[in-house]
Design a protein around this motif. Structure first.
Motif, short mmCIF file in Angstrom:
data_model
loop_
_atom_site.label_atom_id
_atom_site.label_comp_id
_atom_site.label_asym_id
_atom_site.label_seq_id
_atom_site.Cartn_x
_atom_site.Cartn_y
_atom_site.Cartn_z
N LEU A 42 0.85 -1.19 0.00
CA LEU A 42 0.00 0.00 0.00
C LEU A 42 0.89 1.24 0.00
O LEU A 42 1.79 1.36 0.83
CB LEU A 42 -0.89 0.01 1.23
CG LEU A 42 -1.74 1.26 1.47
CD1 LEU A 42 -2.79 1.42 0.38
CD2 LEU A 42 -2.41 1.21 2.83
N VAL A 43 0.65 2.14 -0.95
CA VAL A 43 1.37 3.40 -1.00
C VAL A 43 0.45 4.49 -0.47
O VAL A 43 -0.56 4.82 -1.09
CB VAL A 43 1.84 3.73 -2.43
CG1 VAL A 43 2.62 5.04 -2.44
CG2 VAL A 43 2.69 2.60 -2.99
N ARG A 44 0.80 5.04 0.69
CA ARG A 44 -0.01 6.09 1.30
C ARG A 44 0.12 7.39 0.53
O ARG A 44 1.00 7.55 -0.32
CB ARG A 44 0.43 6.32 2.75
CG ARG A 44 0.24 5.11 3.67
CD ARG A 44 -1.19 4.96 4.09
NE ARG A 44 -1.38 3.87 5.05
CZ ARG A 44 -2.55 3.54 5.56
NH1 ARG A 44 -3.64 4.19 5.19
NH2 ARG A 44 -2.65 2.55 6.42
N GLU A 45 -0.78 8.33 0.82
CA GLU A 45 -0.76 9.61 0.12
C GLU A 45 0.55 10.36 0.33
O GLU A 45 0.97 11.13 -0.52
CB GLU A 45 -1.94 10.47 0.56
CG GLU A 45 -3.29 9.97 0.04
CD GLU A 45 -4.41 10.94 0.30
OE1 GLU A 45 -4.13 12.05 0.82
OE2 GLU A 45 -5.56 10.63 -0.01
N ASN A 46 1.19 10.14 1.48
CA ASN A 46 2.46 10.81 1.75
C ASN A 46 3.66 10.08 1.16
O ASN A 46 4.81 10.48 1.37
CB ASN A 46 2.66 11.01 3.25
CG ASN A 46 2.70 9.69 4.01
OD1 ASN A 46 2.72 8.61 3.42
ND2 ASN A 46 2.72 9.76 5.33
N LYS A 49 5.41 3.45 2.09
CA LYS A 49 4.98 2.14 1.58
C LYS A 49 4.75 1.19 2.74
O LYS A 49 5.54 1.12 3.68
CB LYS A 49 6.04 1.59 0.63
CG LYS A 49 6.22 2.43 -0.63
CD LYS A 49 7.23 1.83 -1.59
CE LYS A 49 7.36 2.68 -2.85
NZ LYS A 49 8.33 2.09 -3.81
N GLU A 50 3.66 0.43 2.63
CA GLU A 50 3.23 -0.43 3.72
C GLU A 50 2.85 -1.80 3.17
O GLU A 50 1.82 -1.95 2.51
CB GLU A 50 2.04 0.23 4.41
CG GLU A 50 1.46 -0.53 5.58
CD GLU A 50 0.27 0.20 6.16
OE1 GLU A 50 -0.73 -0.46 6.48
OE2 GLU A 50 0.32 1.45 6.28
N PRO A 51 3.67 -2.83 3.39
CA PRO A 51 3.31 -4.17 2.90
C PRO A 51 2.13 -4.74 3.69
O PRO A 51 2.01 -4.52 4.89
CB PRO A 51 4.59 -4.98 3.15
CG PRO A 51 5.31 -4.25 4.24
CD PRO A 51 4.97 -2.80 4.08
N ARG A 217 -10.68 -6.14 5.79
CA ARG A 217 -9.56 -5.19 5.78
C ARG A 217 -8.34 -5.81 6.47
O ARG A 217 -8.47 -6.66 7.34
CB ARG A 217 -9.93 -3.88 6.47
CG ARG A 217 -9.99 -3.94 8.01
CD ARG A 217 -10.17 -2.57 8.60
NE ARG A 217 -10.23 -2.58 10.05
CZ ARG A 217 -9.19 -2.38 10.85
NH1 ARG A 217 -7.99 -2.18 10.32
NH2 ARG A 217 -9.34 -2.38 12.16
N SER A 218 -7.17 -5.35 6.07
CA SER A 218 -5.93 -5.73 6.74
C SER A 218 -5.00 -4.53 6.86
O SER A 218 -3.82 -4.68 7.13
CB SER A 218 -5.23 -6.88 5.98
OG SER A 218 -5.15 -6.60 4.60
#
Length: 240
Positions: A42-46, A49-51, A217-218
């Motif tokens: 997941l690439v956040r707006e800021n 990066k979050e696997p 959700r995760s």
């Protein structure tokens, strides 16, 4: 990248929920009944990066949300509600009310006059009150379970649009069967104290034994959590 396509198909015996998983080549989606965990980032707006693992539900898990009446366990759509669809959208370059558009297309009959239609604000509409936005967020994300007839009916915590009294909506309400999900906190909502409230705690957790919703959700919805925390912190009163 397409990961899955979920369908609700209305058959003679009622609604059926089916999930199709797309192949790596993105050329075909195949019926997948047993669920899947797809590793993604997941690439956040800021830009951070979050696997995480994207969870594709199995066929039995669909009823956890779509069987809104715990007595009948009948699967049905949960998204199309007049109060949520009573907004203008752009169709072929023209802005038009979505319900009126469905009437014009022949998909909807018997629509009441515009002034009689229910209307719920969007939770991202900053021109609306914080209370209306927070209640809209909880209604859309939690209300189909947290109703007197829903799977979370025995919790006594009702978050659908029709819930109005303080206790059912969580204010100074003790949890019934949250288990580890309480985070050792006492009340679902403590006015003025989001840090002491169970609802934002469970929204923030990604621990399967604590998080809400329990499936679907995760990752965390940081914007939604921020709205609910701001809403609670702005409340007046106490639980003493």
């Amino acid at each position: 990248r397409m990961i899955e396509t979920r369908l609700l198909i209305h058959r003679e015996e009622g609604w059926a929920a089916l999930t199709y998983l797309w192949n790596d080549a993105q050329t075909e989606a195949v019926l997948h009944r047993i669920g899947e965990a797809v590793p993604l980032t997941l690439v956040r707006e800021n830009g951070t990066k979050e696997p995480f693992n994207y969870i594709v539900p199995n066929v039995t898990q669909c009823s956890a949300c779509h069987a809104t009446n715990v007595a009948t366990r009948v699967i049905q759509p949960i998204g199309p509600k007049a109060r949520l669809m009573n907004h203008d959208f752009t169709f072929a370059g023209k802005s038009e009310n979505q319900l009126t558009r469905l009437v014009d297309m022949g998909y909807l009959k018997g629509l009441p006059a515009q002034k009689e239609l229910p209307l719920q604000v969007s939770w991202v509409d900053t021109t609306a009150s914080v209370d209306a936005r927070a209640r809209a967020y909880l209604d859309v994300n939690c209300g189909h379970c947290h109703t007197p007839q829903g799977p979370a009916g025995t919790s006594g915590l009702y978050l659908d649009a029709s819930a109005t009294q303080p206790k059912p909506t969580g204010v100074c309400k003790l949890p019934v069967a949250a288990g580890a999900g309480t985070g050792n906190l006492l009340y679902d909502i403590v006015p003025g104290k989001a840090d002491k409230s169970i609802i934002p705690y469970r929204m923030h957790s990604i621990n399967a034994a604590e998080m809400m919703p329990e499936i679907g959700r995760s990752t965390r919805d940081d914007e939604g959590i921020a709205l609910i925390r701001f809403w609670i912190d702005a409340m007046e009163g106490s639980c003493q």
